[in-house]
Design an enzyme around this catalytic site. Structure first.
Site, PDB file in Angstrom:
ATOM      1  N   TYR A   1      34.399  -7.475   5.882  1.00  0.00           N
ATOM      2  CA  TYR A   1      33.160  -7.553   5.110  1.00  0.00           C
ATOM      3  C   TYR A   1      32.433  -8.870   5.402  1.00  0.00           C
ATOM      4  O   TYR A   1      31.221  -8.888   5.671  1.00  0.00           O
ATOM      5  CB  TYR A   1      33.479  -7.439   3.619  1.00  0.00           C
ATOM      6  CG  TYR A   1      32.271  -7.486   2.713  1.00  0.00           C
ATOM      7  CD1 TYR A   1      31.458  -6.368   2.546  1.00  0.00           C
ATOM      8  CD2 TYR A   1      31.939  -8.641   2.016  1.00  0.00           C
ATOM      9  CE1 TYR A   1      30.359  -6.405   1.713  1.00  0.00           C
ATOM     10  CE2 TYR A   1      30.832  -8.695   1.181  1.00  0.00           C
ATOM     11  CZ  TYR A   1      30.049  -7.576   1.025  1.00  0.00           C
ATOM     12  OH  TYR A   1      28.959  -7.619   0.200  1.00  0.00           O
TER      13      TYR A   1
ATOM     14  N   SER B   1      24.945 -11.467   1.777  1.00  0.00           N
ATOM     15  CA  SER B   1      25.951 -11.794   0.757  1.00  0.00           C
ATOM     16  C   SER B   1      26.280 -13.273   0.837  1.00  0.00           C
ATOM     17  O   SER B   1      26.134 -13.912   1.894  1.00  0.00           O
ATOM     18  CB  SER B   1      27.223 -10.976   0.981  1.00  0.00           C
ATOM     19  OG  SER B   1      28.282 -11.428   0.173  1.00  0.00           O
TER      20      SER B   1
END
Length: 664
Positions: free
Chosen positions: A554, A541
């Site tokens: 996250y 990501s």
């Protein structure tokens, strides 16, 4: 033509009648010549390379019967009969249609309106029995005659036509070492005659044959044979890919286990298959391993011996004009107590090779039950395997897709980015294992991709070590191993630090950091056993390098994944395994993560309506474009499709341009 196609489809749908893509059918009739307006006699015959079970009008070759039969007058003899195949093109009627096959002469020269040429196991059992002529007479009397072995071609057509003319009472022939041919005045009569030959031969073998033609069962099926097969397959696939990369298939049904565990298997396997359709797909003979498979060292030793013997076989029979040796690796591997492994250029070819060897087992059983199995001799097999006409057919095959012969395992493949990646990899030729915690979703996506020859689903929780190992084993049993892994499974919970619980932290690290580690470890184990290199791609990501608000769990686990890429690239490069990453951002539409609540959480953080989140992300990028799952799939293909073959340890941003996430 309609009757011919319907008859062909019925005959081809039953494996007792003929093998996949084997045999051909024909019909003769009269049509109007569009040039003269007068009648013209035509032959409609299944063309080269088609399958009877799925035959359509486009799979038929249409020839003028007068021109085809006129070739008899210019036939130069058996030593030059291959030239006649090119002559068939000058007999074609109209445009389009399939290329005429080598068996066209058989259909055109036989003086009956309808002809079937089939490869039933029962018929080939008689055709390969040591005393086949006598057994054929005992079985059929003068209703079905014997034609000695001859390689398919113009002369065989002449031979069959002569037998048919001299024996008006006959309904067909047994072709020595090959199969059967039947005929009839009508389509129904021809089909009935074909089925009669198959039925009578089957009943003859059952009533006259001895019950144990393979001798005593000396190696019974092992209880743990599936586990052994999963461990053996990557090793075998790697060895079978020494010359050309292959896809694998495994069978352990009763017919296989009965044969591989029998006392007579080594003798019969060494004799090889007989019907040309069989050994063209199975090679002259299989590789036979020790009971249970043996050690990797012993397997390599036996494989080396097989390659040496195959090279010697080529040298024994090759002539100066023979095509080069195509490869010395086995297509079939037999393991007493475990089963049969088959290999081919794609899953269908590997599966069909196994089906053909089962046909060969049935043939050997039938022949041994009433006589002794005596296939055509090795020199004749070589003449067909390295036939110039077969070589020309291979050269006409389309260029393989970039990921052909690659086996991909995509985690989180049941939705969103994983689904898009699975679709792209399959479209580029890969066999795909769609792995997801939601088994129904995985099955749905696998179904979208096609048959089990293209994709299979597996249900897996990537946090479970045993489940991950089972998923990699499933890939081995389905396709032969694993070459390309996409670590995509993930989730996200967006909370400020003070609201983030230990459970929130653990869940995200378990799925993405631990899960990626487990999948990479088990996949690397299989890749190393294969010795074919491989690709591991992490879907990380932008958050792996960009510090955003309310995102500690996250962001931290994505940073973990990103560094796994670097660590594994450094460690696995010596095995030819490349490890790279993709860093997406703002993938809202079609994303499983965003649909499960992450979108609402991020929209609240940024103070925009959830339905406008994708547009919000797009506006803050340099390109002002929204990122879709398909864009991430494009990046995965770019990393694995061959153009970046020297690249490892790379992270590719797919975020439409986020300057704060530029890699440094």
């Amino acid at each position: 033509m309609k009757e011919l196609i319907e008859r062909s489809n019925r005959l081809g749908a039953d494996p007792r009648n003929t093998n996949y893509a084997g045999g051909n059918t024909s019909a003769k009739g009269t049509a109007t010549d569009p040039v003269t307006g007068g009648p013209v006699d035509l032959l409609w015959v299944k063309g080269s390379g088609g399958d009877l079970g799925t035959l359509t009008a486009g799979g038929l070759a249409v020839l003028r019967l007068d021109r085809l039969r006129a070739l008899v007058d210019v036939y130069p003899g058996v030593e030059r009969e291959d030239e006649m195949v090119a002559a068939f093109d000058y007999c074609l009627h109209g445009r389009g249609g399939a290329a005429p096959s080598i068996d066209t002469a058989m259909h055109g020269l036989v003086g009956a309106a309808h002809v079937d040429h089939l490869h039933p196991d029962a018929g080939i059992a008689l055709a390969t029995a040591a005393d086949g002529p006598a057994l054929t007479k005992e079985c059929f009397g003068d209703r079905v005659l014997w034609v000695p072995w001859r390689r398919p071609g113009f002369q065989l057509g002449l031979d069959i036509a002569a037998v048919q003319r001299a024996n008006p009472q006959a309904i067909g022939v047994i072709l020595g070492g090959h199969g059967i041919t039947a005929w009839g005045a009508t389509s129904d009569e021809c089909e009935a005659n074909s089925l009669e030959i198959i039925r009578v031969a089957t009943e003859f073998l059952a009533s006259r044959g001895r019950p144990d033609p393979f001798g005593a069962a000396v190696h019974p099926p092992l209880e743990d044979r599936k586990e052994r097969a999963a461990a053996l397959m990557p090793i075998l696939r790697g060895l079978a890919s020494t010359d050309l990369r292959q896809i694998g298939h495994f069978r352990d049904d009763d017919v296989v286990l009965d044969f591989v565990g029998s006392a007579e298997m080594p003798r019969l396997a060494a004799l090889g298959t007989s019907c040309p359709d069989h050994f063209l797909r199975t090679k002259v003979r299989p590789l036979v391993l020790d009971p249970g498979g043996g050690t990797p060292e012993r397997i390599r030793e036996l494989h080396a011996a097989y390659r040496a013997e195959y090279a010697a076989y080529y040298e024994r029979h090759a002539t100066p004009d023979s095509p080069p040796m195509r490869g010395a690796d086995p297509a079939i591997v037999l393991v007493p107590g475990v089963g049969m492994f088959s290999f081919g250029a794609n899953k269908q070819t590997a599966r069909v090779a196994g089906e053909f060897y089962v046909n060969a087992i049935n043939v050997m059983r039938g022949a041994e039950s009433v006589s002794t199995y005596a296939p055509i001799d090795e020199a004749e097999k070589f003449r067909i395997e390295y036939w110039a006409l077969e070589e020309a057919k291979l050269r006409r095959m389309p260029k393989p897709k970039p990921l052909a012969t690659r086996i991909a395992l995509v985690t989180g493949g049941g939705s969103g980015i994983g689904r898009a990646i699975a679709h792209r990899l399959a479209a580029e030729g890969a066999c795909v294992v769609v792995a997801d915690r939601d088994g129904d979703a995985a099955a749905r996506v696998a179904g979208e991709l096609g048959s089990a020859d293209v994709a299979v689903p597996v249900t897996v929780d990537v946090t479970d070590e045993d489940a991950v190992r089972a998923a990699v084993d499933a890939a081995a049993l389905a396709f032969g191993g694993v070459d390309l892994v996409v670590n995509n499974a993930g989730l996200s919970i967006s909370k400020p630090l003070l609201e983030t619980t230990v459970a929130d932290w653990d869940l995200q690290h378990d799925v993405m950091a631990r899960g990626s580690f487990l999948v990479a470890r088990e996949a690397a184990r299989a890749m190393i056993a294969q010795g074919l290199g491989g690709d591991i791609v992490y879907i990380a990501s932008k958050n792996a390098v960009f510090a955003g608000p309310n995102n500690v769990a996250y962001g931290a686990t994505k940073a973990d994944q990103a560094h796994q890429v670097r660590l594994l690239a450094a460690e696995l490069g010596g095995h030819g395994i490349r490890v790279n990453g993709v860093n997406p951002d703002g993938v809202v539409r079609g994303s499983g993560i965003f649909a499960s609540g992450w979108g609402a959480q991020r929209a609240a953080v940024y103070g925009v309506p959830e339905e406008e989140l994708g547009a919000f992300y797009a506006k803050r990028t340099l390109l002002q474009r929204e990122v879709l799952p398909e864009h991430v799939a494009d990046a995965v293909f770019a990393l694995t499709g061959g153009d970046l073959s020297q690249t490892t340890g790379l992270h590719v941003p797919v975020d439409a341009g986020v300057a704060a996430a530029f890699l440094r």
